[in-house]
Scaffold this active site. Structure first.
Site, short mmCIF file in Angstrom:
data_model
loop_
_atom_site.label_atom_id
_atom_site.label_comp_id
_atom_site.label_asym_id
_atom_site.label_seq_id
_atom_site.Cartn_x
_atom_site.Cartn_y
_atom_site.Cartn_z
N GLU A 262 0.84 -1.20 0.00
CA GLU A 262 0.00 0.00 0.00
C GLU A 262 0.87 1.24 0.00
O GLU A 262 1.67 1.46 0.92
CB GLU A 262 -0.93 0.02 1.21
CG GLU A 262 -1.80 1.28 1.27
CD GLU A 262 -2.66 1.36 2.51
OE1 GLU A 262 -3.28 2.42 2.74
OE2 GLU A 262 -2.71 0.37 3.25
N LYS A 394 -7.75 -15.40 16.30
CA LYS A 394 -7.94 -15.02 14.91
C LYS A 394 -9.39 -14.69 14.58
O LYS A 394 -9.85 -14.90 13.45
CB LYS A 394 -7.42 -16.13 13.97
CG LYS A 394 -5.95 -16.45 14.19
CD LYS A 394 -5.47 -17.61 13.35
CE LYS A 394 -4.02 -17.91 13.69
NZ LYS A 394 -3.50 -19.08 12.97
N ASP A 470 2.24 -14.34 12.75
CA ASP A 470 1.09 -14.94 12.07
C ASP A 470 0.19 -13.81 11.58
O ASP A 470 -0.44 -13.12 12.40
CB ASP A 470 0.33 -15.84 13.05
CG ASP A 470 -0.75 -16.67 12.35
OD1 ASP A 470 -1.19 -16.27 11.25
OD2 ASP A 470 -1.17 -17.69 12.91
N HIS A 568 -2.64 10.18 -1.47
CA HIS A 568 -2.80 8.89 -2.14
C HIS A 568 -2.72 9.04 -3.66
O HIS A 568 -2.24 8.14 -4.35
CB HIS A 568 -4.12 8.24 -1.74
CG HIS A 568 -4.02 7.45 -0.47
ND1 HIS A 568 -3.66 6.13 -0.44
CD2 HIS A 568 -4.21 7.81 0.83
CE1 HIS A 568 -3.64 5.70 0.81
NE2 HIS A 568 -3.97 6.71 1.60
#
Length: 583
Positions: A262, A394, A470, A568
């Protein structure tokens, strides 16, 4: 028995190879095997050594048994026993080399294990360079693209073709394509992880008819991921790593690695780091450190489930349960057990410290020890699952937001009013108002669970990928509430982030991979801390929180100043014609 089938295809017609202006005629022939040098056919040689091995073993065992009965020292050997021992060693070495094939070939032709020849040999027309022509797929291997090539640099049309599989690999590829050899067994059968990945990759291309030309294969240690990071690999994905910093945190400076695709993310976090540094640095406090696992068990009645709940939560039983639990690891230390009942089902949430490891495997082993121990006093207990989602791993969950999981950290900084105006290009009042309406009220309107922030998950994910954590645990690790308040008569800005569930480790999993290990080393938290177990992981958690603080500060400033879209458009858009990249 020769377990490798010989191909029955006829040799190809002569092929002209051109090199340095010269033309060379070269008829491609079946490449000789190392086993062809044996005096007897391969299957007879295998049978001889197989029979010899078991015969000498039986002979030696018989003779030694007689010596034991007669009280004769075993080290006194006659000629027949000496010959038998030499025969045993010779036959064992032969059989160890998988009936002699791999052992002989590794000595006579070590350069042909993976590919028949490299690209230069292939263009030169050396023997074994070309064996098969595949019409189904026009193979373009990413190994021909130099490391660090520009994004719009597609493979040149005159790039040399990737070396084709060897005759032996071709047979294995066909076996995988036909479904005779499971793809997941290649590593164990071949004993070469890189070769297994190359064969799996080629088989996948043939089965799907799609090229994997842009997916790199070379320059990766496939041995390092075997059995712990990724199964059935066919390559690896490249993610650029940027550096934000220096982040001044608790009196020290850190250069923070962030792996992301990004645009603006690293630049924005870097601006936040600058604002923090110019204001004297941020401070952090570790509130909790404990990983959780919550099994679910079922009883015949709710009363029996309640009995176990009372037993587990009774302080008089904690020492016994802790002793049983801590057997799983010298770093595992049981902290608390909290239970919840749903009818006859009991959910018990174990919390323990895990040293410098993230700790999921460690705590799972400890919980299993306790369940096995409880089975003696509660034989009617039916263990449904080692994880009953009361952990919760998670997944966004209120229990993690309230109780915490992993490392709970709060990080704060007071930003000078001048820095707000000159570096962040906004003012204190605008930031305080935006934070209240966006991060607090806006998130409440959306019914957010732990998402009272601007973009904490952006920074968490980038650092997690760079340091081998993770990535899926970004979900609960990104639980964050960002607070902003005007201080010093409204001149300066107090900013804080509170993150109750940062789940990180500096040993195990992806942290041992070369790239991720380098990023951990950059932060000074690589591996286990030998002086104070767990301090490296705790430090990494505070760095994550400090980086989130910088990211929140910069993005909120961009929003308050109306800079988000402009930035951006400047950094997150490519002027390259992407249609040419696949040409």
């Amino acid at each position: 028995m020769d377990v490798r089938r010989r191909p029955t295809t006829k040799p190809f017609a002569p092929i002209k190879h051109v090199k340095m202006g010269g033309v060379v005629d070269d008829r491609i022939k079946k490449e000789p095997k190392a086993s062809d040098a044996l005096p007897l056919p391969l299957y007879i040689t295998n049978a001889v050594f197989f029979t010899l091995f078991f015969s000498v073993v039986y002979f030696l065992l018989t003779r030694w048994r007689e010596k034991i009965r007669n009280s004769t020292p075993l080290h006194i050997l006659d000629l027949s026993e000496i010959v038998a021992i030499f025969a045993f060693v010779a036959s064992f070495i032969y059989l160890l080399g998988f009936f002699g094939i791999d052992f002989v070939q590794s000595i006579l032709r070590p350069s042909t294990d993976i590919w028949a020849a490299d690209d230069e040999d292939a263009t030169a027309g050396k023997p074994g360079a070309y064996k098969h022509v595949e019409d189904a797929i026009l193979k373009e291997d990413s190994r021909q693209v130099p490391c660090g090539a520009a994004l719009d640099c597609a493979l040149p049309k005159d790039a040399p073709a990737a070396p084709p599989p060897t005759e032996e690999d071709e047979e294995i590829i066909k076996s995988v394509v036909e479904g005779k050899t499971p793809s997941y067994t290649l590593e164990s059968k071949l004993g070469d992880c890189k070769r297994a990945a190359a064969i799996r990759r080629e088989a996948l291309q043939r089965m799907t008819g799609k090229s994997l030309a842009g997916l790199p294969l070379e320059n990766f240690d496939y041995e390092s991921i075997l059995g712990q990071c990724c199964e059935m690999p066919v390559g690896y994905v490249q993610i650029p790593v940027g550096i934000a910093g220096p982040l001044v945190l608790d009196g020290r400076e850190y250069m923070v690695p962030m792996a992301t695709t990004e645009g603006c993310l690293v630049a924005s976090t870097n601006r936040g780091c600058k604002a923090i540094s110019l204001s004297g640095g941020a401070a952090s406090v570790l509130l909790k450190d404990g990983m959780t696992r919550a099994p679910v068990v079922r009883f015949p009645t709710a009363q029996r489930a309640a009995e176990l709940k009372f037993f587990l939560e009774d302080p008089a039983n904690f020492d016994t349960l802790s002793t049983v639990f801590n057997r799983s690891s010298r770093f595992a230390k049981l902290q608390t057990i909290k239970c919840a009942i749903a009818g006859k089902n009991l959910y018990s949430r174990f919390t323990c410290s895990t040293g410098d490891a993230m700790g999921m495997n460690m705590i799972s082993k400890g919980v299993q020890n306790v369940l096995d121990f409880l089975q003696n006093d509660f034989p009617d207990m039916d263990v449904i699952g080692i994880s009953g989602n009361f952990c919760s791993d998670k997944k966004p969950a209120a229990v993690n937001w309230i109780e915490g999981r992993g490392k709970s950290v709060v990080c704060e900084v007071v930003i000078d009013g001048d820095v707000v105006r000159k570096v962040l290009k906004t003012n204190v009042a605008a930031l305080v108002e935006l934070n209240m309406l966006k991060n607090l009220a806006g998130s409440a309107m959306a019914g957010a669970l732990g998402g009272f922030n601007a973009h904490a998950s952006n920074i968490v994910s980038a650092i997690y990928i760079a340091t081998g954590q993770d990535p899926a645990q970004n979900i609960e690790s990104s639980h964050c509430i960002t607070m902003m308040e005007a201080v010093n008569d409204g001149k300066d800005l107090h900013v804080s982030v509170t993150m109750p569930s940062i789940e990180v480790g500096t040993v195990g999993g992806g942290t041992q991979l070369a790239s991720q290990s380098a990023c951990l080393n950059l932060l000074g938290v690589k591996g286990a801390n030998r002086e104070s177990a767990g301090s490296n992981a705790r430090l990494l958690a505070t760095i994550v929180a400090g980086s989130v603080l910088a990211g929140e500060l910069s993005l909120m400033s961009a929003l308050a100043a109306g800079q988000l879209v402009r930035s951006h458009m400047k950094y997150n858009r490519s002027s390259k014609d992407v249609t040419k990249l696949s040409a």
